[in-house]
Scaffold this active site. Structure first.
Site, PDB file in Angstrom:
ATOM      1  N   TYR A 197       6.540 -24.320 -13.558  1.00 12.29           N
ATOM      2  CA  TYR A 197       5.947 -24.973 -12.382  1.00 12.29           C
ATOM      3  C   TYR A 197       6.683 -24.590 -11.096  1.00 12.29           C
ATOM      4  CZ  TYR A 197       3.769 -27.983 -15.953  1.00 12.29           C
ATOM      5  OH  TYR A 197       3.084 -28.453 -17.048  1.00 12.29           O
TER       6      TYR A 197
ATOM      7  N   LEU B 150      -7.241 -36.441 -16.818  1.00 10.49           N
ATOM      8  CA  LEU B 150      -8.467 -36.812 -16.092  1.00 10.49           C
ATOM      9  C   LEU B 150      -9.583 -35.797 -16.337  1.00 10.49           C
ATOM     10  CD1 LEU B 150      -6.790 -38.026 -12.773  1.00 10.49           C
ATOM     11  CD2 LEU B 150      -7.765 -39.434 -14.597  1.00 10.49           C
TER      12      LEU B 150
ATOM     13  N   ILE C 161       0.216 -38.403 -18.663  1.00 12.75           N
ATOM     14  CA  ILE C 161       1.026 -37.955 -17.523  1.00 12.75           C
ATOM     15  C   ILE C 161       0.156 -37.433 -16.378  1.00 12.75           C
ATOM     16  CG2 ILE C 161       3.210 -37.478 -18.718  1.00 12.75           C
ATOM     17  CD1 ILE C 161       2.157 -34.571 -19.161  1.00 12.75           C
TER      18      ILE C 161
ATOM     19  N   SER D 272      -0.770 -36.967  -9.252  1.00 14.62           N
ATOM     20  CA  SER D 272      -1.408 -37.139  -7.950  1.00 14.62           C
ATOM     21  C   SER D 272      -0.365 -36.889  -6.892  1.00 14.62           C
ATOM     22  CB  SER D 272      -1.994 -38.539  -7.778  1.00 14.62           C
ATOM     23  OG  SER D 272      -2.631 -38.603  -6.512  1.00 14.62           O
TER      24      SER D 272
ATOM     25  N   ASN E 132      -3.144 -44.800 -10.535  1.00 20.91           N
ATOM     26  CA  ASN E 132      -2.916 -44.348 -11.908  1.00 20.91           C
ATOM     27  C   ASN E 132      -1.832 -45.158 -12.623  1.00 20.91           C
ATOM     28  OD1 ASN E 132      -4.798 -42.463 -11.204  1.00 20.91           O
ATOM     29  ND2 ASN E 132      -3.353 -40.773 -10.966  1.00 20.91           N
TER      30      ASN E 132
HETATM   31  P1  NDP Z   1      -4.732 -34.478 -13.998  1.00 17.66           P
HETATM   32  O1  NDP Z   1      -5.710 -34.756 -15.081  1.00 17.66           O
HETATM   33  O2  NDP Z   1      -3.556 -35.349 -13.879  1.00 17.66           O
HETATM   34  O3  NDP Z   1      -5.531 -34.424 -12.648  1.00 17.66           O
HETATM   35  C1  NDP Z   1      -4.940 -34.099 -11.429  1.00 17.66           C
HETATM   36  C2  NDP Z   1      -6.044 -33.969 -10.395  1.00 17.66           C
HETATM   37  O4  NDP Z   1      -6.785 -35.185 -10.324  1.00 17.66           O
HETATM   38  C3  NDP Z   1      -5.532 -33.677  -9.042  1.00 17.66           C
HETATM   39  O5  NDP Z   1      -6.466 -32.845  -8.390  1.00 17.66           O
HETATM   40  C4  NDP Z   1      -5.502 -35.059  -8.362  1.00 17.66           C
HETATM   41  O6  NDP Z   1      -5.696 -34.907  -6.995  1.00 17.66           O
HETATM   42  C5  NDP Z   1      -6.661 -35.749  -9.020  1.00 17.66           C
HETATM   43  N1  NDP Z   1      -6.445 -37.185  -9.202  1.00 17.66           N
HETATM   44  C6  NDP Z   1      -5.305 -37.802  -9.588  1.00 17.66           C
HETATM   45  N2  NDP Z   1      -5.472 -39.129  -9.661  1.00 17.66           N
HETATM   46  C7  NDP Z   1      -6.755 -39.368  -9.323  1.00 17.66           C
HETATM   47  C8  NDP Z   1      -7.531 -40.544  -9.220  1.00 17.66           C
HETATM   48  N3  NDP Z   1      -6.999 -41.738  -9.493  1.00 17.66           N
HETATM   49  N4  NDP Z   1      -8.834 -40.430  -8.838  1.00 17.66           N
HETATM   50  C9  NDP Z   1      -9.370 -39.220  -8.578  1.00 17.66           C
HETATM   51  N5  NDP Z   1      -8.682 -38.063  -8.654  1.00 17.66           N
HETATM   52  C10 NDP Z   1      -7.381 -38.134  -9.021  1.00 17.66           C
HETATM   53  O7  NDP Z   1      -4.346 -32.940 -14.163  1.00 17.66           O
HETATM   54  P2  NDP Z   1      -3.068 -32.038 -14.403  1.00 17.66           P
HETATM   55  O8  NDP Z   1      -3.651 -30.754 -14.820  1.00 17.66           O
HETATM   56  O9  NDP Z   1      -2.097 -32.037 -13.312  1.00 17.66           O
HETATM   57  O10 NDP Z   1      -2.351 -32.672 -15.695  1.00 17.66           O
HETATM   58  C11 NDP Z   1      -1.366 -33.664 -15.580  1.00 17.66           C
HETATM   59  C12 NDP Z   1      -0.003 -33.114 -15.943  1.00 17.66           C
HETATM   60  O11 NDP Z   1      -0.013 -32.615 -17.279  1.00 17.66           O
HETATM   61  C13 NDP Z   1       0.443 -31.889 -15.137  1.00 17.66           C
HETATM   62  O12 NDP Z   1       0.816 -32.219 -13.823  1.00 17.66           O
HETATM   63  C14 NDP Z   1       1.543 -31.346 -16.002  1.00 17.66           C
HETATM   64  O13 NDP Z   1       2.716 -32.109 -15.821  1.00 17.66           O
HETATM   65  C15 NDP Z   1       0.942 -31.555 -17.388  1.00 17.66           C
HETATM   66  N6  NDP Z   1       0.262 -30.342 -17.879  1.00 17.66           N
HETATM   67  C16 NDP Z   1       0.787 -29.709 -18.975  1.00 17.66           C
HETATM   68  C17 NDP Z   1       0.213 -28.583 -19.502  1.00 17.66           C
HETATM   69  C18 NDP Z   1       0.820 -27.946 -20.687  1.00 17.66           C
HETATM   70  O14 NDP Z   1       0.431 -26.823 -21.030  1.00 17.66           O
HETATM   71  N7  NDP Z   1       1.769 -28.582 -21.337  1.00 17.66           N
HETATM   72  C19 NDP Z   1      -0.994 -27.986 -18.906  1.00 17.66           C
HETATM   73  C20 NDP Z   1      -1.504 -28.731 -17.767  1.00 17.66           C
HETATM   74  C21 NDP Z   1      -0.904 -29.865 -17.302  1.00 17.66           C
HETATM   75  P3  NDP Z   1      -4.746 -35.673  -5.913  1.00 17.66           P
HETATM   76  O15 NDP Z   1      -3.406 -35.044  -6.011  1.00 17.66           O
HETATM   77  O16 NDP Z   1      -5.453 -35.413  -4.625  1.00 17.66           O
HETATM   78  O17 NDP Z   1      -4.747 -37.126  -6.303  1.00 17.66           O
END
Ligand code: NDP
Length: 274
Positions: free
Chosen positions: A49, A189, A227, A230, A239
């Site tokens: 990251y 999400l 996890i 945002s 969340n």
């Molecule tokens: P998420 O499912 O957490 O979604 C994040 C997105 O949703 C962002 O665009 C955020 O925008 C938006 N969002 C967050 N909260 C809300 C809400 N309450 N309502 C509407 N939209 C919302 O996706 P991630 O892909 O980031 O997954 C979470 C974590 O999982 C990652 O950050 C990472 O730590 C981990 N991960 C691990 C992987 C692996 O291979 N091990 C692969 C992918 C992720 P905004 O910031 O504008 O709120």
């Protein structure tokens, strides 16, 4: 503020945390400190990251005692292999400026590299040396799990995998349950793709919560650690508010019907990006 789940090594992990993927390095310290001040106690990072410095800085800036925070990082694909993984973990600790992490994961199995077993052996060593208090994996499928458990006798405490209402991974979760492995949901999400689905909308109306909260509560009630990410304070707060309402059995069953098996991310059997 959050419930804890028991790990098979006797330690505990907060069921809810926040993720740092795609959080810009320049704002990671601030996002991390804010999330911790709001009440999160688990921060999920990874070497790839590119923001481990900010992750560590945010932890210090929060003013919380180190032992109150559950810190995860991951060994990237290009660092697979015994010696490389040991060095990669040391580099992560240097960037985080921490003596140990709470959880160290092998980020992807990368089956065609055929190095995940040696990488797992390195994580076992890192745990013995106190650099990682617990060790686990990410994106591992049943054959990969069976192999590392069979060859080393050491079961990962956790497998972090893509899960959302469209990709529920029931068979893998059942495997985890049989082996005492905690399931942790990434991209929980699911890019919002199930927010408009009738069962999510109905539960949101009944509970007065947002579709995002309904989906995250679904993760909590299937027993997964979750996890979400945002970068907005309002999103972090939204969340976090998952423990003062619950979904009925009927709502859980209706959401279970949304499973299509479609992924947002890559297929772990083929993903090799180094
Ligand atoms: P998420 O499912 O957490 O979604 C994040 C997105 O949703 C962002 O665009 C955020 O925008 C938006 N969002 C967050 N909260 C809300 C809400 N309450 N309502 C509407 N939209 C919302 O996706 P991630 O892909 O980031 O997954 C979470 C974590 O999982 C990652 O950050 C990472 O730590 C981990 N991960 C691990 C992987 C692996 O291979 N091990 C692969 C992918 C992720 P905004 O910031 O504008 O709120």
């Amino acid at each position: 503020m959050t419930q804890m789940l028991s790990l098979s090594d006797g330690r505990q992990i907060p069921q809810l945390g926040f993720g740092l993927w795609q959080v810009p390095a320049s704002s990671t310290a601030e996002t991390t400190a804010t999330a911790l001040r709001l009440g999160y106690r688990l921060v999920d990072g990874a070497a790839i990251y590119g923001n481990e410095e900010g992750q560590g800085e945010g932890i210090r800036r929060s003013g919380l005692p180190r032992e109150d925070i559950f810190v995860t990082t991951k060994v990237w694909n290009s660092d697979q292999g015994f010696d490389k993984a040991l060095r990669a973990a040391e580099s992560s600790l240097k960037r985080l400026r921490l003596t140990h992490v709470d959880l160290l994961l092998v980020h992807w199995p990368c089956p065609s590299k055929d190095l995940y077993l040696e990488t797992w052996r390195a994580l076992i060593r890192l745990k013995e040396d106190g650099k990682a208090l617990s060790i686990g994996v990410s994106n591992f499928q049943e054959p990969h799990l069976e192999r590392i458990i069979g060859e080393t006798g050491v079961t990962p405490v956790l497998n972090q995998v893509e899960i959302n209402p469209r990709l529920q991974q029931s068979a893998l979760r059942a495997f985890h349950a049989r082996h005492g492995i905690v399931t942790q949901s990434w991209t929980p999400l699911g890019q919002g793709l199930s927010f408009d689905a009738a069962p999510v909308q109905a539960a949101a109306r009944r509970t007065g919560r947002t579709p995002a909260q309904v989906v995250l509560r679904w993760h909590i009630q299937i027993g997964a650690s979750v996890i979400p990410r945002s970068t907005r304070e309002a999103g972090l707060l939204e969340n976090l508010a998952l423990f003062d309402f619950s979904l009925t059995e009927g709502e859980m069953a209706a959401i279970a019907s949304l499973d299509t098996g479609e992924r947002c991310g890559p297929d772990p059997a083929r993903f090799e990006m180094s």
